[in-house]
Scaffold this motif. Structure first.
Motif, PDB file in Angstrom:
ATOM      1  N   PHE B  21       0.798  -1.237   0.000  1.00 42.24           N
ATOM      2  CA  PHE B  21       0.000   0.000   0.000  1.00 42.24           C
ATOM      3  C   PHE B  21       0.829   1.285   0.000  1.00 42.24           C
ATOM      4  O   PHE B  21       0.292   2.368   0.183  1.00 42.24           O
ATOM      5  N   ALA B  22       2.144   1.163  -0.154  1.00 43.55           N
ATOM      6  CA  ALA B  22       2.997   2.352  -0.116  1.00 43.55           C
ATOM      7  C   ALA B  22       2.622   3.327  -1.225  1.00 43.55           C
ATOM      8  O   ALA B  22       2.563   4.537  -1.003  1.00 43.55           O
ATOM      9  N   CYS B  23       2.355   2.816  -2.428  1.00 41.60           N
ATOM     10  CA  CYS B  23       2.013   3.682  -3.551  1.00 41.60           C
ATOM     11  C   CYS B  23       0.787   4.526  -3.257  1.00 41.60           C
ATOM     12  O   CYS B  23       0.761   5.736  -3.493  1.00 41.60           O
ATOM     13  N   SER B  24      -0.221   3.871  -2.698  1.00 39.49           N
ATOM     14  CA  SER B  24      -1.481   4.526  -2.405  1.00 39.49           C
ATOM     15  C   SER B  24      -1.305   5.612  -1.342  1.00 39.49           C
ATOM     16  O   SER B  24      -1.800   6.727  -1.478  1.00 39.49           O
ATOM     17  N   VAL B  25      -0.567   5.249  -0.284  1.00 40.13           N
ATOM     18  CA  VAL B  25      -0.341   6.186   0.816  1.00 40.13           C
ATOM     19  C   VAL B  25       0.538   7.351   0.356  1.00 40.13           C
ATOM     20  O   VAL B  25       0.255   8.520   0.619  1.00 40.13           O
ATOM     21  N   CYS B  27       0.941   8.522  -2.590  1.00 41.67           N
ATOM     22  CA  CYS B  27       0.173   9.365  -3.503  1.00 41.67           C
ATOM     23  C   CYS B  27      -0.713  10.330  -2.726  1.00 41.67           C
ATOM     24  O   CYS B  27      -0.706  11.540  -2.961  1.00 41.67           O
ATOM     25  N   ALA B  28      -1.449   9.776  -1.764  1.00 39.98           N
ATOM     26  CA  ALA B  28      -2.367  10.603  -0.973  1.00 39.98           C
ATOM     27  C   ALA B  28      -1.601  11.684  -0.213  1.00 39.98           C
ATOM     28  O   ALA B  28      -2.050  12.821  -0.102  1.00 39.98           O
ATOM     29  N   GLU B  29      -0.424  11.323   0.309  1.00 35.08           N
ATOM     30  CA  GLU B  29       0.390  12.270   1.062  1.00 35.08           C
ATOM     31  C   GLU B  29       0.992  13.333   0.142  1.00 35.08           C
ATOM     32  O   GLU B  29       0.957  14.521   0.440  1.00 35.08           O
ATOM     33  N   ALA B  30       1.534  12.883  -0.961  1.00 39.99           N
ATOM     34  CA  ALA B  30       2.229  13.800  -1.868  1.00 39.99           C
ATOM     35  C   ALA B  30       1.295  14.870  -2.409  1.00 39.99           C
ATOM     36  O   ALA B  30       1.701  16.007  -2.630  1.00 39.99           O
ATOM     37  N   HIS B  31       0.027  14.483  -2.620  1.00 34.83           N
ATOM     38  CA  HIS B  31      -0.896  15.435  -3.251  1.00 34.83           C
ATOM     39  C   HIS B  31      -1.910  16.015  -2.277  1.00 34.83           C
ATOM     40  O   HIS B  31      -2.849  16.685  -2.699  1.00 34.83           O
ATOM     41  N   ASP B  32      -1.706  15.772  -0.961  1.00 34.57           N
ATOM     42  CA  ASP B  32      -2.637  16.278   0.058  1.00 34.57           C
ATOM     43  C   ASP B  32      -4.080  15.953  -0.289  1.00 34.57           C
ATOM     44  O   ASP B  32      -4.950  16.828  -0.288  1.00 34.57           O
ATOM     45  N   SER B  38      -8.885   8.346  -3.128  1.00 32.49           N
ATOM     46  CA  SER B  38      -7.590   7.683  -3.305  1.00 32.49           C
ATOM     47  C   SER B  38      -7.357   7.488  -4.793  1.00 32.49           C
ATOM     48  O   SER B  38      -8.040   6.706  -5.438  1.00 32.49           O
ATOM     49  N   ARG B  39      -6.433   8.262  -5.298  1.00 33.53           N
ATOM     50  CA  ARG B  39      -6.166   8.239  -6.731  1.00 33.53           C
ATOM     51  C   ARG B  39      -5.584   6.890  -7.150  1.00 33.53           C
ATOM     52  O   ARG B  39      -5.763   6.435  -8.260  1.00 33.53           O
ATOM     53  N   VAL B 153      10.170  11.073 -11.109  1.00 36.01           N
ATOM     54  CA  VAL B 153       9.271   9.961 -11.408  1.00 36.01           C
ATOM     55  C   VAL B 153       7.993  10.176 -10.583  1.00 36.01           C
ATOM     56  O   VAL B 153       8.067  10.679  -9.471  1.00 36.01           O
ATOM     57  N   PRO B 154       6.825   9.798 -11.070  1.00 35.65           N
ATOM     58  CA  PRO B 154       5.607   9.892 -10.265  1.00 35.65           C
ATOM     59  C   PRO B 154       5.792   9.238  -8.897  1.00 35.65           C
ATOM     60  O   PRO B 154       6.482   8.215  -8.775  1.00 35.65           O
ATOM     61  N   MET B 155       5.168   9.831  -7.880  1.00 35.54           N
ATOM     62  CA  MET B 155       5.380   9.437  -6.486  1.00 35.54           C
ATOM     63  C   MET B 155       5.196   7.935  -6.257  1.00 35.54           C
ATOM     64  O   MET B 155       6.020   7.300  -5.602  1.00 35.54           O
ATOM     65  N   CYS B 156       4.117   7.372  -6.780  1.00 32.04           N
ATOM     66  CA  CYS B 156       3.786   5.971  -6.522  1.00 32.04           C
ATOM     67  C   CYS B 156       4.898   5.031  -6.976  1.00 32.04           C
ATOM     68  O   CYS B 156       5.319   4.134  -6.252  1.00 32.04           O
TER      69      CYS B 156
END
Lengths: 298, 188
Positions: B21-25, B27-32, B38-39, B153-156
């Motif tokens: 779930f690191a990608c999901s978390v 992403c949510a953190e990086a983009h507030d 959840s993108r 690179v994209p956050m995820c």
């Protein structure tokens, strides 16, 4: 009235509870939704909606918006309006209750229909605040219509049932294609008005329900899933298709209704404002006129 | 000339995804992102079935023939030269049509209007922001970070500890994956 307010508040609070629980679209169901997309044996509603919305809906709406008024414009120029003298003889056909119910529905439609067109042609209007406002008004003015649709259905149900007069009415298209003023067979409502009644009532309820499904989006409707066998996302796709297709009919007949009352029969709109119908019913609703005359009411 | 192969794509290697779930978390953190949005989402298929269980990470797949772009009544979508599918939140009216058209359930709607009306749609931007001035405060507020513009690179994908989540032009992504398949000595 209070009952309705309570119902609306209850529906909204229920909706917020449903949003908080597991989503039908982004939760567990998402996997099935992805795997089932356009697969053999699936509903194919996703690609169908995409194709219809991408290529047809806006054009058909444009066709209705231009075509129907254009046909009436030609009718007005060639055949012209029917003008009836204002006589002293009047009959009180629509009581205050009838008129209030009708006017609430009328005002709702006058907001819902134009805002609907603004949404359909949203790219023409550039999106953003204007179209977003139209979308919100489109939803808000559904509430008064929802309140009056059932009372309206009940108060005119008896007069709106089709009978043998209507076949003859359809055969001469209500006499609208001739300038002559020959008595036309029709009861309190003619076949055209009856058609509008059913489209406005049944179509209107369909519009309310399909619109509500789209508005509440992720609101769990177990009964509908069981009934239709559709998943939430497919239900939304079906709702969007039905809402647009039913919209063609409702809009076309709504324009017709406005043209008839405002232009085709001069002064006809007065009858739903004052409640009194005049001498013109002798020609346009001859069956009804005869009945009223026999009862000595005219 | 941009060909199909030089379009930016995501790919998640299911042989490597460990459902962390690191990608999901990230992403949510990086983009507030607000709660409820959840993108990017990690999903697991055949949960608990030995030998069959696989996990993968999904978000907007930045389709070449993006159906969302085709159905939008206000035409708020635009597809960048490099294939990234973005949308203009100031133009979006929150009608939900893109969600109905999307095969992946990517578009999401925050409830920010009165009576729970849907707000502007939110979805993965492949960390490429939106139509506003690049790296401006407004862009960040509406769309999150624009890492692509910064050459990141994209956050995820950057946070993915097993390098399961790949992102880049389709040609490079498939080259990496091909090499992995050869290394493993078996298919996907």
């Amino acid at each position: 009235m209070r009952k309705y307010v309570t119902m609306i508040i209850a529906a909204l609070s229920l909706a917020s509870v449903a949003f908080a629980t597991e989503s039908q679209i982004w939760g567990e169901m998402r996997i099935q939704n992805i795997l089932g997309y356009d697969k053999e044996g699936s509903t194919h509603l996703g690609p169908l909606f995409t194709m219809l919305q991408h290529q047809y809906f806006a054009w058909i709406f444009l066709g209705v918006l231009i075509g129907v008024p254009l046909a009436f414009f030609i009718h007005y120029k060639i055949i012209g309006p029917k003008v009836f003298p204002h006589s002293a003889k009047k009959y009180y056909a629509f009581n205050l209750y009838n008129r209030i119910i009708h006017q609430v529905a009328a005002v709702s439609f006058l907001v819902i229909v134009p805002t609907g067109f603004i949404i359909v042609f949203g790219d023409f209007f550039g999106g953003g605040t204007l179209v977003r406002m139209a979308k919100n008004l489109h939803g808000i003015f559904t509430i008064p219509f929802t309140i009056v649709v059932i009372p309206m259905a009940l108060m005119w149900l008896k007069e709106a049932l089709f009978n043998l007069d209507d076949i003859k009415w359809f055969m001469i298209l209500g006499g609208y294609l001739s300038k002559e003023k020959k008595p036309i067979l029709a009861g309190k409502f003619n076949a055209g008005q009856k058609m509008w009644y059913w489209v406005a009532i049944l179509g209107g309820i369909t519009m309310i329900l399909s619109g509500a499904i789209m508005f509440f989006l992720d609101f769990k409707m177990q009964m509908l899933h069981d009934l239709t066998g559709l998943s939430q996302i497919d239900l939304l796709r079906a709702a969007a298709i039905i809402h647009n297709v039913m919209g063609f009919a409702v809009v076309a007949l709504f324009i017709t209704h406005v043209y008839m009352s405002m232009f085709a029969i001069k002064g006809a709109v007065q009858s739903i404002i004052t409640g009194y119908v005049e001498e013109e019913v002798k020609i346009l609703h001859s069956t009804w006129y005869k009945k009223l005359k026999d009862q000595g009411k005219f | 000339m941009m060909s199909e192969l030089s379009k930016m794509k995501f790919y998640c290697d299911t042989n490597r995804c460990i459902e962390c779930f690191a990608c999901s978390v990230a992403c949510a953190e990086a983009h507030d992102l607000p709660t409820g949005i959840s993108r990017r989402k990690v999903i697991t298929l055949f949960n608990g079935v030995e030998g069959k269980e696989i996990s993968t990470s999904i978000a907007c797949m930045h389709c070449t023939d993006a159906p969302c772009e085709q159905v939008c009544p206000v035409d708020c979508f635009y597809i960048r030269e490099d294939g990234i599918v973005l949308h203009d939140k100031n133009r979006c009216i929150g009608c939900g049509y893109c969600l109905y058209a999307c095969p992946f359930g990517a578009p999401q709607f925050p409830r920010d209007g009165a009576f729970g009306a849907k707000g502007a749609m939110d979805k993965c931007t492949m960390c490429a922001g939106g139509p506003l001035e690049t790296n401006s405060v407004h862009e960040r507020e509406l769309y999150g970070q624009n890492r692509i513009a910064e050459g990141k690179v994209p956050m995820c994908a950057s946070i993915c500890s097993t390098n399961a989540l790949l992102v880049g032009d389709a040609e490079s992504v498939s080259a990496i994956y091909r090499k992995r398949v050869v290394g493993r000595g078996r298919g996907a």
